[in-house]
Enzyme design. Structure first.
Site, short mmCIF file in Angstrom:
data_model
loop_
_atom_site.label_atom_id
_atom_site.label_comp_id
_atom_site.label_asym_id
_atom_site.label_seq_id
_atom_site.Cartn_x
_atom_site.Cartn_y
_atom_site.Cartn_z
N GLY A 1 0.97 -1.15 -0.38
CA GLY A 1 -0.42 0.10 -0.25
C GLY A 1 0.72 1.31 -0.45
O GLY A 1 0.49 1.52 -0.50
N ASP A 2 1.90 1.02 0.49
CA ASP A 2 3.30 2.91 0.99
C ASP A 2 3.61 2.73 -0.80
O ASP A 2 3.40 3.42 -1.56
CB ASP A 2 4.10 2.14 1.57
CG ASP A 2 3.11 2.03 2.76
OD1 ASP A 2 3.04 2.12 3.67
OD2 ASP A 2 4.21 0.66 3.20
#
Length: 316
Positions: free
Chosen positions: A250-251
């Site tokens: 997600g980062d």
């Protein structure tokens, strides 16, 4: 320059084992230690891919020193705020012989409470780096006792400097960031469902936009992402499931979205890049990295669907 703010940094430790068996002693194959926390991971990905970034966050204690040293070793530009609260640790155990490839089990400490004065100092530190910023990214959990409007306050700060703000958070902090007018928010499906009380990601994203968010990107794990924006609604899916460690995927997506925001890319291009970068992060051994081979293979194969053409028209 993309400024990232990590209110609750960590020293991320990854253990690789053959198989995870609760209640047994494990022999660890490899160990990775690095500065962690979602915003730091975003800056690491941006640095690896040649984008200009600076990572900001509070650090304290022995683990805070380790975080600073790792950022220095990785060549990640940073502005760290010394605080009395000790930096936390997260542990990821990756089982390489899991039935579906590598399986990750995470243990995350909550972090130490940060004093009110330190929050004001953090606000001032962020403000001092906005003169040359193109995008402000606020990412990750908040430590115990943090003001719930911490991200909303940073959204207002960014807008006061005419800088778009991207927020990756859940819970009340997400709703308050939307109400403050965050330009982009990126909850995952679970965070969105918790925030809005429903399981339909498109409907939930529409609700957050109605509350003030400019655009909402919902990550759906191996099923890709949905973007609900003022320019339209799209779904992007990877061409295949990538085996590996999903921590930090997600980062990497946030790094791609921030890049697209800084470069004013059209939304379909941003969403494709977010899915490609996310998939490439799964193939990397630790959070904050992307596998360049997987990135090159996936990025031109991401499937994009215009939801406004495939779903019934929204009521006026």
């Amino acid at each position: 320059m993309i400024v990232t703010v990590t209110p609750n940094p960590a020293l991320d430790v990854s253990y690789q084992v053959d198989r995870l068996r609760p209640g047994h002693t494990h022999r660890i194959g490899t160990v990775h230690e690095r500065a962690g926390g979602k915003g730091f991971n975003v800056s690491r990905v941006l640095t690896d891919l040649g984008r200009d970034t600076i990572a900001i966050g509070p650090v304290g204690g022995v683990l805070g020193d380790s975080v600073r040293a790792d950022l220095d070793d990785a060549g990640i530009r940073h502005a760290l705020l010394p605080v009395s609260a000790p930096t936390r640790m997260t542990i990821t155990v990756v089982a390489t012989s899991a039935p579906e490839g590598e399986e990750a089990t995470l243990f995350t400490e909550p972090g130490g409470p940060v004093a009110d004065d330190d929050w004001r100092r953090l606000h001032d530190l962020v403000q001092s780096h906005l003169e040359t910023a193109k995008v402000l990214v606020c990412s990750g959990s908040l430590p115990p006792g943090a003001p719930v409007d911490c991200y909303a306050d940073l959204v207002r700060l960014g807008h006061a400097h005419a800088i778009p703000v991207l927020v990756d958070a859940g819970g009340p902090a997400l709703r308050q960031a939307c109400a403050a007018g965050a330009d982009v928010v990126k909850p995952n499906a679970a965070e969105l469902a918790e925030a809005v009380g429903g399981d339909d990601p498109v409907a939930g994203a529409e609700l957050l936009r109605a509350e003030g968010a400019g655009a909402v990107v919902v990550s759906l794990g191996v099923d890709g992402m949905i973007a609900v924006t003022g320019d339209g609604r799209w779904r992007a899916e990877p061409p295949y499931a990538v085996a590996g460690n999903p921590t930090g995927a997600g980062d990497a997506a946030v790094a791609a979205l921030a890049t697209g925001l800084a470069e004013a890319q059209p939304w379909p291009q941003r969403l494709r890049a977010a899915v490609a970068w996310s998939s490439a992060a799964v193939a990397a051994p630790v959070a904050g990295s992307v596998d360049q081979t997987v990135l090159a293979d996936v990025r031109d194969q991401v499937r994009l669907t215009n939801l406004d053409l495939t779903e019934p028209a929204r009521p006026t």
